[in-house]
Design an enzyme around this catalytic site. Structure first.
Site, short mmCIF file in Angstrom:
data_model
loop_
_atom_site.label_atom_id
_atom_site.label_comp_id
_atom_site.label_asym_id
_atom_site.label_seq_id
_atom_site.Cartn_x
_atom_site.Cartn_y
_atom_site.Cartn_z
N ARG A 169 0.97 13.71 2.66
CA ARG A 169 2.28 14.37 2.62
C ARG A 169 2.20 15.88 2.74
O ARG A 169 3.22 16.57 2.66
CB ARG A 169 2.99 14.05 1.29
CG ARG A 169 3.37 12.61 1.13
CD ARG A 169 3.93 12.37 -0.26
NE ARG A 169 5.35 12.66 -0.35
CZ ARG A 169 5.89 13.53 -1.16
NH1 ARG A 169 5.15 14.26 -1.96
NH2 ARG A 169 7.19 13.72 -1.19
N ARG A 210 4.70 17.83 4.90
CA ARG A 210 6.11 17.46 4.87
C ARG A 210 7.00 18.68 5.13
O ARG A 210 6.61 19.82 4.86
CB ARG A 210 6.47 16.79 3.55
CG ARG A 210 6.46 17.66 2.35
CD ARG A 210 6.23 16.80 1.12
NE ARG A 210 5.85 17.65 0.00
CZ ARG A 210 6.70 17.97 -0.97
NH1 ARG A 210 7.93 17.53 -0.94
NH2 ARG A 210 6.30 18.74 -1.94
N CYS A 243 19.60 20.75 8.85
CA CYS A 243 19.32 20.06 7.58
C CYS A 243 19.08 18.58 7.86
O CYS A 243 19.90 17.92 8.49
CB CYS A 243 20.51 20.23 6.64
SG CYS A 243 20.45 19.15 5.20
N CYS A 282 22.06 16.28 6.26
CA CYS A 282 23.46 16.34 6.68
C CYS A 282 23.79 15.17 7.62
O CYS A 282 22.92 14.67 8.33
CB CYS A 282 23.75 17.67 7.38
SG CYS A 282 24.13 19.04 6.27
N ASN A 292 12.45 7.35 1.98
CA ASN A 292 11.84 8.65 2.23
C ASN A 292 10.90 8.58 3.44
O ASN A 292 10.08 7.66 3.53
CB ASN A 292 11.07 9.10 0.98
CG ASN A 292 10.79 10.59 0.98
OD1 ASN A 292 10.39 11.15 1.99
ND2 ASN A 292 10.96 11.22 -0.16
N HIS A 352 26.84 19.95 2.60
CA HIS A 352 25.58 20.66 2.41
C HIS A 352 25.64 21.68 1.28
O HIS A 352 24.63 21.95 0.62
CB HIS A 352 25.26 21.36 3.74
CG HIS A 352 23.92 22.03 3.78
ND1 HIS A 352 22.75 21.32 3.93
CD2 HIS A 352 23.56 23.33 3.68
CE1 HIS A 352 21.73 22.16 3.93
NE2 HIS A 352 22.19 23.38 3.78
N ASN A 389 15.33 17.25 -8.57
CA ASN A 389 14.78 18.59 -8.73
C ASN A 389 15.79 19.53 -8.12
O ASN A 389 16.16 19.36 -6.96
CB ASN A 389 13.46 18.74 -7.96
CG ASN A 389 12.40 17.77 -8.44
OD1 ASN A 389 12.37 17.40 -9.61
ND2 ASN A 389 11.53 17.36 -7.54
N SER A 397 13.01 22.17 -1.33
CA SER A 397 12.97 22.78 -0.01
C SER A 397 14.32 22.72 0.70
O SER A 397 14.50 23.32 1.73
CB SER A 397 11.90 22.09 0.83
OG SER A 397 12.10 20.70 0.83
N HIS A 444 20.73 20.87 0.11
CA HIS A 444 21.66 19.74 0.23
C HIS A 444 21.57 18.87 -1.03
O HIS A 444 20.47 18.48 -1.41
CB HIS A 444 21.33 18.91 1.49
CG HIS A 444 22.45 18.00 1.87
ND1 HIS A 444 23.16 18.14 3.04
CD2 HIS A 444 22.99 16.93 1.23
CE1 HIS A 444 24.08 17.19 3.09
NE2 HIS A 444 24.00 16.45 2.01
N HIS A 503 20.94 16.26 -3.48
CA HIS A 503 20.28 14.94 -3.38
C HIS A 503 19.31 14.73 -4.53
O HIS A 503 18.93 15.69 -5.21
CB HIS A 503 19.53 14.83 -2.05
CG HIS A 503 18.30 15.68 -1.97
ND1 HIS A 503 18.33 17.05 -1.80
CD2 HIS A 503 16.97 15.37 -2.05
CE1 HIS A 503 17.11 17.54 -1.76
NE2 HIS A 503 16.25 16.54 -1.92
N GLN A 552 15.91 11.88 -5.82
CA GLN A 552 14.88 11.00 -5.28
C GLN A 552 14.67 9.80 -6.20
O GLN A 552 14.97 9.87 -7.39
CB GLN A 552 13.57 11.75 -5.14
CG GLN A 552 13.66 12.93 -4.21
CD GLN A 552 12.29 13.50 -3.94
OE1 GLN A 552 11.41 12.84 -3.41
NE2 GLN A 552 12.09 14.74 -4.36
N HIS A 595 15.92 8.41 -17.69
CA HIS A 595 14.95 7.60 -18.41
C HIS A 595 15.55 6.22 -18.69
O HIS A 595 16.43 6.08 -19.54
CB HIS A 595 14.53 8.29 -19.71
CG HIS A 595 13.51 9.36 -19.48
ND1 HIS A 595 12.89 10.05 -20.49
CD2 HIS A 595 12.98 9.83 -18.32
CE1 HIS A 595 12.01 10.91 -19.97
NE2 HIS A 595 12.07 10.80 -18.64
N HIS A 655 18.90 7.41 -21.13
CA HIS A 655 19.43 8.77 -21.22
C HIS A 655 18.99 9.57 -20.01
O HIS A 655 18.02 9.22 -19.34
CB HIS A 655 18.98 9.46 -22.52
CG HIS A 655 17.49 9.49 -22.70
ND1 HIS A 655 16.77 8.39 -23.12
CD2 HIS A 655 16.58 10.47 -22.52
CE1 HIS A 655 15.48 8.70 -23.20
NE2 HIS A 655 15.34 9.95 -22.83
N LYS A 688 10.05 29.86 -17.76
CA LYS A 688 9.19 29.41 -18.84
C LYS A 688 7.91 28.94 -18.15
O LYS A 688 7.89 27.87 -17.53
CB LYS A 688 9.84 28.26 -19.61
CG LYS A 688 8.89 27.38 -20.42
CD LYS A 688 8.29 28.13 -21.58
CE LYS A 688 7.32 27.21 -22.37
NZ LYS A 688 6.49 27.97 -23.31
ZN LIG Z 1 13.48 10.40 -22.34
ZN LIG Z 2 22.63 19.33 4.61
#
Ligand SMILES: [Zn+2]
Ligand SMILES: [Zn+2]
Length: 350
Positions: free
Chosen positions: A25, A28, A49, A52, A74, A112, A152, A160, A163, A165, A167, A280, A295, A309
């Protein structure tokens, strides 16, 4: 001896956990340079993108002209059906196994320039249903032990593409944190007869200072034991092992509380708030998970607008967190935030 791109899972005997090695990967796609803030004026549609509607992805597939959410496998999976099965055994006592599973992407919206925080409550509710379906479909497969859904958000966590989304990693092993939570929950239930998370909720409600948002069946709070400054948990009040066990009303309530947390995050510094957001949910490996309480966790990496941090000696070196902030004070900051998104209130001229 050939050293091709390695794609397998390797057992870490000291941490007792699997490491996914997905060296194929490394090439990518990466859109956008690293910078402090994403531009505030992203277009609603970006021709370059890969998420999109109507655009071509690296696999050559063309995205449909979708209007709500869009789920696809993916193109550069970390775990996948095509991961090599016939692995040569490692030297010595080391163990490996095929990186089998399913990696997917879920686009929240065709737009987007939106974020989860800016979706309407009923759009978030729809997304929760999509997550339910994915958990059920993938979790029902015999080779899938766990379905990890996560978002993320923000360039500081390496995203990166802005848009909106998330995973899905549906894997042939149970991720470590889930395994630890499942064990702790099981033990607590056996010892006390109560689900562990019910005792957490009771303690949070008894104190009250760290509760960020709440309605009939859902609650959000900065946990007493928070490791990150603005760590927030969002949970149904009743113990449900996964999203799939939530009633329609509970899904609706959950969407409302989730939306409030997201808006408060963005309002805090009047900027899109970066985070890692895992769901989770109980493993799907056929075990007993009665005491597991679904949760969503938010792990925001920033302590201040431009202050990360950093994980260092205690966290990376030892595995325990050193928190430089008080969960009660951070919760008070979030509690004080309005529940109308700053972009919406500035658009209406308030
Ligand atoms: Zn947890
Ligand atoms: Zn997009």
């Amino acid at each position: 001896m050939s050293v091709g791109p390695t794609w397998e899972e390797r057992w870490h005997p000291l941490r007792e956990e699997w490491v996914i090695v997905a060296a194929h990967r490394q090439d990518r796609p990466w859109s956008g340079e690293l910078k402090e803030h994403p531009p505030e004026t992203l277009p609603e549609y970006a021709p370059d993108c890969y998420l999109c509607p109507g655009n071509r992805r690296v696999s050559g597939d063309v995205n449909p002209d979708y209007h709500q959410t869009f789920v696809f496998d993916n193109d550069m999976p970390s775990v996948g059906p095509n991961a090599p099965r016939d692995l040569s055994p490692p030297k010595g006592f080391y163990r490996n196994q095929p990186a089998r599973g399913v990696a997917r992407v879920v686009c929240y919206s065709p737009k987007h320039n939106l974020t989860l925080a800016e979706l309407e409550v009923d759009e978030i509710e729809h997304l929760l249903h999509v997550w339910q379906e994915q958990y059920m479909e993938l979790g029902n497969r015999p080779e899938i032990a766990h379905v990890l859904i996560f978002e993320n958000k923000g360039e500081v966590v390496g995203v990166s593409n802005p848009h909106p989304h998330c995973q899905i990693y549906a894997t042939n092993f149970v991720f470590k944190f889930i395994e630890t939570e499942a064990h702790a929950s099981q033990r607590h239930l056996a010892e006390t007869g109560r689900p562990l998370f019910q005792d957490i909720l009771a303690a949070e409600m008894q104190d009250g200072r760290r509760i960020i948002s709440e309605n009939d069946s859902s609650i959000a709070f900065v946990p007493y034991f928070a490791r990150y400054a603005y760590e927030v948990y969002v949970a149904p009040k009743a113990t449900r092992p996964s999203l799939k066990a939530l009633s329609e009303t509970e899904v609706r309530d959950f969407a409302q509380v989730l939306k409030q947390v997201l808006v408060k995050f963005d309002n805090l510094w009047q900027m899109p708030f970066p985070y890692v957001m895992p769901l989770h949910q109980a493993p799907t490996d056929g075990g007993e998970y009665d005491g597991f309480h679904f949760h969503i966790e938010f792990h925001p990496p920033l302590r201040k607008p431009n202050l990360m941090k950093y994980l260092a000696g205690p966290e990376i070196g030892g595995g325990n967190f050193l928190s430089d902030t008080s969960p009660e004070l951070k919760a008070a900051e979030l509690r004080a935030q309005p529940v109308v998104h700053y972009r919406e209130s500035s658009a209406s001229g308030d």
